[in-house]
Enzyme design. Structure first.
Site, mmCIF file in Angstrom:
data_model
loop_
_atom_site.group_PDB
_atom_site.id
_atom_site.type_symbol
_atom_site.label_atom_id
_atom_site.label_comp_id
_atom_site.label_asym_id
_atom_site.label_seq_id
_atom_site.Cartn_x
_atom_site.Cartn_y
_atom_site.Cartn_z
ATOM 1 N N ARG A 42 37.094 35.580 52.643
ATOM 2 C CA ARG A 42 36.394 36.915 52.854
ATOM 3 C C ARG A 42 34.856 36.557 52.195
ATOM 4 N NH1 ARG A 42 40.445 40.850 50.677
ATOM 5 N NH2 ARG A 42 41.417 39.104 49.876
ATOM 6 N N LYS A 101 7.915 21.459 32.074
ATOM 7 C CA LYS A 101 9.128 20.887 32.428
ATOM 8 C C LYS A 101 9.361 19.772 31.407
ATOM 9 C CE LYS A 101 10.246 17.321 34.484
ATOM 10 N NZ LYS A 101 10.255 16.240 35.469
HETATM 11 C C1 UD1 Z 1 45.857 40.171 45.563
HETATM 12 C C2 UD1 Z 1 47.189 41.274 45.578
HETATM 13 C C3 UD1 Z 1 47.001 42.660 45.877
HETATM 14 C C4 UD1 Z 1 45.944 43.306 44.886
HETATM 15 C C5 UD1 Z 1 44.514 42.250 44.553
HETATM 16 C C6 UD1 Z 1 43.989 42.551 43.417
HETATM 17 C C7 UD1 Z 1 48.944 39.651 46.417
HETATM 18 C C8 UD1 Z 1 49.867 39.345 47.662
HETATM 19 N N1 UD1 Z 1 48.026 40.553 46.558
HETATM 20 O O1 UD1 Z 1 45.415 40.621 46.978
HETATM 21 O O2 UD1 Z 1 47.886 43.449 45.885
HETATM 22 O O3 UD1 Z 1 45.430 44.471 45.122
HETATM 23 O O4 UD1 Z 1 45.018 40.808 44.675
HETATM 24 O O5 UD1 Z 1 42.667 41.962 43.379
HETATM 25 O O6 UD1 Z 1 49.082 39.010 45.039
HETATM 26 N N2 UD1 Z 1 45.567 32.581 44.916
HETATM 27 C C9 UD1 Z 1 46.277 31.532 44.633
HETATM 28 N N3 UD1 Z 1 47.113 30.876 45.789
HETATM 29 C C10 UD1 Z 1 47.038 31.456 47.060
HETATM 30 C C11 UD1 Z 1 46.287 32.441 47.304
HETATM 31 C C12 UD1 Z 1 45.702 33.262 46.383
HETATM 32 O O7 UD1 Z 1 46.259 30.893 43.648
HETATM 33 O O8 UD1 Z 1 47.943 30.816 47.950
HETATM 34 C C13 UD1 Z 1 44.864 32.988 44.091
HETATM 35 C C14 UD1 Z 1 43.326 33.278 44.502
HETATM 36 O O9 UD1 Z 1 42.514 32.165 44.148
HETATM 37 C C15 UD1 Z 1 42.696 34.579 43.868
HETATM 38 C C16 UD1 Z 1 43.983 35.431 43.502
HETATM 39 O O10 UD1 Z 1 45.384 34.470 43.711
HETATM 40 O O11 UD1 Z 1 42.320 34.223 42.317
HETATM 41 C C17 UD1 Z 1 44.261 36.416 44.607
HETATM 42 O O12 UD1 Z 1 43.940 36.147 45.910
HETATM 43 P P1 UD1 Z 1 43.477 36.943 46.851
HETATM 44 O O13 UD1 Z 1 43.429 36.227 48.114
HETATM 45 O O14 UD1 Z 1 41.951 37.369 46.386
HETATM 46 O O15 UD1 Z 1 44.563 38.196 46.967
HETATM 47 P P2 UD1 Z 1 43.851 39.635 47.565
HETATM 48 O O16 UD1 Z 1 44.099 39.587 48.636
HETATM 49 O O17 UD1 Z 1 42.809 40.146 46.611
HETATM 50 MG MG MG Z 2 41.462 39.151 45.675
#
Ligand code: UD1
Ligand code: MG
Length: 436
Positions: free
Chosen positions: A17, A327
């Site tokens: 996103r 600089k």
């Molecule tokens: C996640 C939560 C959601 C919450 C939100 C809060 C889950 C399934 N959902 O959603 O309930 O409201 O955070 O901000 O957990 N990441 C990994 N490995 C992956 C995918 C993601 O390490 O395979 C890490 C990302 O780098 C990030 C974090 O996990 O730092 C959250 O991932 P993101 O994709 O932003 O989750 P959200 O859709 O925001």
């Molecule tokens: Mg997130």
């Protein structure tokens, strides 16, 4: 004192996103990658910080190793086990209490993490009531018990209307993770393993899950460029308040841009519109409106308005006026009042740099140094063609091009085209009684 607590920071996701070729956690807030801030808060609490990486893993590790030693990096198998639950597979925490933190929550602080440690529940999870819950997982709560979390993409209309959301930080007993992480499935809209599914499984088995209501200002997830700039505004506000508390005077503080690496000592005055970047140190100095200082040391000096100090400059007891660019230069006890470029220069005490002075430091291939001794008077519109070295007590006449070489003490350096007067030219050209 460190808690006997392990902290796992999830930083393996792509962050699609953000619409950027750069991994989400490497996007900067106040001059540092957002992941830096959650690791910094975690490090204040424990020695066991585990960072889960995958997407652009080498870049993420390299970036964090600039700031921290002794972090544990675990690589997630995102092809076979994508999602926040997949990220937790293979984690081996040192302690029995495990706090899990999303890497996209840069506004988290030590104090807010501490709050998760005060409960005896099997799981403590953060919830935020939001007017606009879109983008977050919705938390289904009954009688103050969390039942489950539904991701937006899996939610029906009634669930989407729920305004309590999962902030993305949880405290688990290690045995809870050991039991439920291997049982996660990816039967959902995103075909991912959701860490959030642990909640419903634990609940069905009668474990206690406590919701911890938190403030959006510390728990905001950064998922888009809009979120990034909002988080930066909050972070910058904190930095400015902390520095004002420490004694810095700021005029119209909301217009001042300060990065995390900037430090002040003594009494400093920072006028409106100033931009301070990198590891800049400002000591007892006055920085006037709309000046930009990058990665430099400024001590007992004043500069601007509209001065530009570029990286690796050291400026002490010096007056820098408007439209002066410096600089990678060391200026000690110098006056450079107007419209100059001083690059790769060392300038000594008592020297005066006239308006329009330029160090010509680049020949199209290489950069060269200009060294100016003490008490050198550089007349206006002087060009110093580097490499050039001027001894102490020298005067350079206005308009001189000082060609490369060494110049000894107690001389006048002057290069000027002699004046030519053409008598009667004006009248001949414009006509008698005419105005130009
Ligand atoms: C996640 C939560 C959601 C919450 C939100 C809060 C889950 C399934 N959902 O959603 O309930 O409201 O955070 O901000 O957990 N990441 C990994 N490995 C992956 C995918 C993601 O390490 O395979 C890490 C990302 O780098 C990030 C974090 O996990 O730092 C959250 O991932 P993101 O994709 O932003 O989750 P959200 O859709 O925001
Ligand atoms: Mg997130």
């Amino acid at each position: 004192m460190h808690h006997p607590l392990s902290i796992v920071i999830l930083a393996a996701g792509k962050g699609s996103r953000m619409k950027s070729p750069k991994a989400k956690v490497l996007h900067e807030i106040c001059g540092r990658e957002m992941l830096y801030y959650s690791i910094k808060a975690a490090r204040e609490i424990t020695d066991d910080v585990i960072v889960v990486v995958a997407h652009q893993k080498d870049a993420v590790i390299r970036a964090m190793e600039k700031y921290f030693n002794g972090l544990t990096f675990i690589t997630q198998d995102t092809d076979s086990f994508p999602g926040t639950g997949g990220a937790m597979m293979g984690i081996q925490p040192k302690y029995g209490d495990v706090l899990v933190l999303n890497g996209d929550m840069p506004l988290i602080t030590r104090t807010s993490i501490d709050a998760f440690m005060s409960s005896e529940s099997d799981i403590v999870m953060s919830v935020i009531p939001l007017d606009n819950p879109s983008g977050y997982g919705r938390v289904i709560i009954e009688n103050n018990h969390v039942l489950r979390i539904v991701e937006e993409k899996d939610a029906n209309d009634a669930e989407k209307a729920v305004q309590t959301v999962n902030a993305g930080i949880y405290a688990f007993k290690h045995h809870v993770l050991e039991t439920y992480i291997p049982r996660l499935s990816n039967a959902n809209a995103q075909s991912e393993y959701y860490l959030t599914d642990v909640i419903a499984m634990a609940r069905n088995d009668g474990l206690t899950i406590a919701p911890l209501y938190v403030e959006e200002v510390e728990f905001k997830g950064v998922n888009s460029k809009n979120d990034l700039s909002n988080a930066e505004m909050i972070m910058m506000d904190r930095l400015r308040r902390d520095w004002m508390d420490a004694g810095v005077i700021m005029q119209l503080p909301h217009t001042i841009y300060i990065e995390e690496g900037v430090k002040f000592e003594g009494e400093c005055i920072i006028e409106n519109g100033v931009r301070l970047c990198g590891n800049t140190l400002i000591v007892n100095s006055h920085i006037k409106a709309h000046s930009v200082i990058e990665e430099s040391v400024i001590r007992d000096s004043d500069m601007g308005p509209m001065a530009h100090i570029r990286p690796l400059s050291v400026i002490e007891e010096t007056h820098i006026g408007n439209f002066v660019e410096v600089k990678k230069s060391t200026l000690t006890g110098v006056k450079a009042g107007h419209l100059s470029y001083l690059g790769d220069a060392i300038i000594g005490e008592g020297s005066n740099i006239g308006a329009g002075t330029i160090t010509c430091n680049y020949d199209g291939k290489k950069k060269y140094q200009t060294i100016i001794g003490k008490n050198v008077f550089v007349g206006s519109d002087t060009q110093l063609v580097a490499p050039v070295e001027i001894a102490d007590n020298v005067m350079i006449a206005a308009g001189t091009t000082v060609t490369s070489g060494k110049y000894e003490s107690d001389i006048l350096i002057l290069s000027r085209t002699p004046i030519r007067k053409v008598v009667g030219f004006f009248t001949k050209f414009f006509g008698k009684g005419q105005q130009c």
